[in-house]
Design a protein around this motif. Sequence first.
Motif, PDB file in Angstrom:
ATOM      1  N   UNK A 109       0.818  -1.213   0.000  1.00 16.80           N
ATOM      2  CA  UNK A 109       0.000   0.000   0.000  1.00 16.80           C
ATOM      3  C   UNK A 109       0.855   1.269   0.000  1.00 16.80           C
ATOM      4  N   UNK A 110       2.134   1.149   0.356  1.00 18.59           N
ATOM      5  CA  UNK A 110       2.969   2.325   0.613  1.00 18.59           C
ATOM      6  C   UNK A 110       3.522   3.025  -0.619  1.00 18.59           C
ATOM      7  N   UNK A 111       3.582   2.334  -1.750  1.00 17.23           N
ATOM      8  CA  UNK A 111       4.250   2.924  -2.909  1.00 17.23           C
ATOM      9  C   UNK A 111       3.803   2.232  -4.196  1.00 17.23           C
ATOM     10  N   UNK A 112       3.858   2.934  -5.328  1.00 15.75           N
ATOM     11  CA  UNK A 112       3.520   2.310  -6.612  1.00 15.75           C
ATOM     12  C   UNK A 112       4.519   1.214  -7.005  1.00 15.75           C
ATOM     13  N   UNK A 113       4.066   0.330  -7.897  1.00 18.57           N
ATOM     14  CA  UNK A 113       4.899  -0.766  -8.397  1.00 18.57           C
ATOM     15  C   UNK A 113       5.929  -0.210  -9.381  1.00 18.57           C
ATOM     16  N   UNK A 114       7.178  -0.645  -9.223  1.00 17.61           N
ATOM     17  CA  UNK A 114       8.235  -0.273 -10.161  1.00 17.61           C
ATOM     18  C   UNK A 114       8.572  -1.441 -11.091  1.00 17.61           C
ATOM     19  N   UNK A 115       8.626  -2.664 -10.513  1.00 19.11           N
ATOM     20  CA  UNK A 115       8.983  -3.844 -11.300  1.00 19.11           C
ATOM     21  C   UNK A 115       8.363  -5.082 -10.670  1.00 19.11           C
ATOM     22  N   UNK A 116       8.204  -6.111 -11.503  1.00 22.31           N
ATOM     23  CA  UNK A 116       7.717  -7.408 -11.030  1.00 22.31           C
ATOM     24  C   UNK A 116       8.603  -8.484 -11.640  1.00 22.31           C
ATOM     25  N   UNK A 117       9.097  -9.379 -10.798  1.00 21.11           N
ATOM     26  CA  UNK A 117       9.900 -10.506 -11.256  1.00 21.11           C
ATOM     27  C   UNK A 117       9.152 -11.784 -10.900  1.00 21.11           C
ATOM     28  N   UNK A 118       8.936 -12.625 -11.902  1.00 21.31           N
ATOM     29  CA  UNK A 118       8.243 -13.894 -11.703  1.00 21.31           C
ATOM     30  C   UNK A 118       9.277 -15.004 -11.817  1.00 21.31           C
ATOM     31  N   UNK A 119       9.388 -15.821 -10.771  1.00 19.47           N
ATOM     32  CA  UNK A 119      10.321 -16.954 -10.779  1.00 19.47           C
ATOM     33  C   UNK A 119       9.499 -18.238 -10.830  1.00 19.47           C
ATOM     34  N   UNK A 121       9.487 -22.697 -12.284  1.00 19.30           N
ATOM     35  CA  UNK A 121      10.294 -23.887 -12.549  1.00 19.30           C
ATOM     36  C   UNK A 121      11.100 -23.716 -13.834  1.00 19.30           C
ATOM     37  N   UNK A 122      10.558 -22.935 -14.771  1.00 28.31           N
ATOM     38  CA  UNK A 122      11.166 -22.772 -16.095  1.00 28.31           C
ATOM     39  C   UNK A 122      12.063 -21.550 -16.235  1.00 28.31           C
ATOM     40  N   UNK A 123      12.246 -20.786 -15.187  1.00 25.95           N
ATOM     41  CA  UNK A 123      13.120 -19.624 -15.281  1.00 25.95           C
ATOM     42  C   UNK A 123      12.518 -18.386 -14.650  1.00 25.95           C
ATOM     43  N   UNK A 124      13.111 -17.249 -15.001  1.00 25.75           N
ATOM     44  CA  UNK A 124      12.738 -15.971 -14.420  1.00 25.75           C
ATOM     45  C   UNK A 124      12.208 -15.048 -15.513  1.00 25.75           C
ATOM     46  N   UNK A 125      11.134 -14.331 -15.214  1.00 26.41           N
ATOM     47  CA  UNK A 125      10.515 -13.423 -16.170  1.00 26.41           C
ATOM     48  C   UNK A 125      10.383 -12.045 -15.542  1.00 26.41           C
ATOM     49  N   UNK A 126      10.791 -11.013 -16.266  1.00 23.00           N
ATOM     50  CA  UNK A 126      10.665  -9.642 -15.802  1.00 23.00           C
ATOM     51  C   UNK A 126       9.440  -9.008 -16.437  1.00 23.00           C
ATOM     52  N   UNK A 127       8.547  -8.500 -15.611  1.00 24.49           N
ATOM     53  CA  UNK A 127       7.386  -7.758 -16.091  1.00 24.49           C
ATOM     54  C   UNK A 127       7.778  -6.283 -15.991  1.00 24.49           C
ATOM     55  N   UNK A 128       8.339  -5.750 -17.062  1.00 25.50           N
ATOM     56  CA  UNK A 128       8.856  -4.381 -17.046  1.00 25.50           C
ATOM     57  C   UNK A 128       7.839  -3.347 -17.488  1.00 25.50           C
ATOM     58  N   UNK A 129       6.864  -3.750 -18.268  1.00 21.28           N
ATOM     59  CA  UNK A 129       5.868  -2.822 -18.768  1.00 21.28           C
ATOM     60  C   UNK A 129       4.670  -2.839 -17.815  1.00 21.28           C
ATOM     61  N   UNK A 130       4.783  -2.120 -16.700  1.00 22.72           N
ATOM     62  CA  UNK A 130       3.734  -2.080 -15.682  1.00 22.72           C
ATOM     63  C   UNK A 130       2.707  -1.018 -16.087  1.00 22.72           C
ATOM     64  N   UNK A 131       1.480  -1.435 -16.327  1.00 22.53           N
ATOM     65  CA  UNK A 131       0.441  -0.493 -16.742  1.00 22.53           C
ATOM     66  C   UNK A 131      -0.395   0.014 -15.569  1.00 22.53           C
ATOM     67  N   UNK A 132      -0.452  -0.736 -14.499  1.00 24.13           N
ATOM     68  CA  UNK A 132      -1.227  -0.356 -13.314  1.00 24.13           C
ATOM     69  C   UNK A 132      -0.286  -0.229 -12.118  1.00 24.13           C
ATOM     70  N   UNK A 133       0.519   0.814 -12.102  1.00 24.70           N
ATOM     71  CA  UNK A 133       1.511   0.968 -11.033  1.00 24.70           C
ATOM     72  C   UNK A 133       0.869   1.145  -9.659  1.00 24.70           C
ATOM     73  N   UNK A 134      -0.338   1.657  -9.596  1.00 31.32           N
ATOM     74  CA  UNK A 134      -1.036   1.872  -8.319  1.00 31.32           C
ATOM     75  C   UNK A 134      -2.041   0.766  -8.006  1.00 31.32           C
ATOM     76  N   UNK A 135      -1.894  -0.393  -8.628  1.00 30.87           N
ATOM     77  CA  UNK A 135      -2.860  -1.482  -8.475  1.00 30.87           C
ATOM     78  C   UNK A 135      -3.100  -1.845  -7.010  1.00 30.87           C
TER      79      UNK A 135
END
Length: 141
Positions: A109-119, A121-135
Amino acid sequence: MKKTLITLLLLTFSIGAKSQEIEKIQKRDTIGFLSKQSIPFFAKIIKADKYTFVAFELEELTKCYYCVGSVEIGLENSDVVQLSNIERSTTENQPYLTFLNNEDLAILKSSPIKRITVRTDDGEFEINNITETNYFQKNLN
């Protein structure tokens, strides 16, 4: 108590769950995209009594069986929240189900989203294009 609740929710969201409860997860919000392929990253906040969960879904994320993964959310104020998948389904295309404790809720609740990393079994994925930073700020009450 927490372990009992998690066990109960795992049973609720398992293969034999009621379709109405599964539909709650499937009615989700797009909060960003996997930048390379423009694959949407979905989130859905689920409240059960006084507990809060978030279901996350990404095509690559949900293709594995017994996913032992996590979603790391980095915020603009440099805080980071690590959420582990508590759903261990034996079927494909199940969303990651994560539990938010009181500390996670306060941080998200304290701050907007800057980045999301999904880990996964198959590896790591960066969600860099955040469209709802205040979700989380808008949806966690």
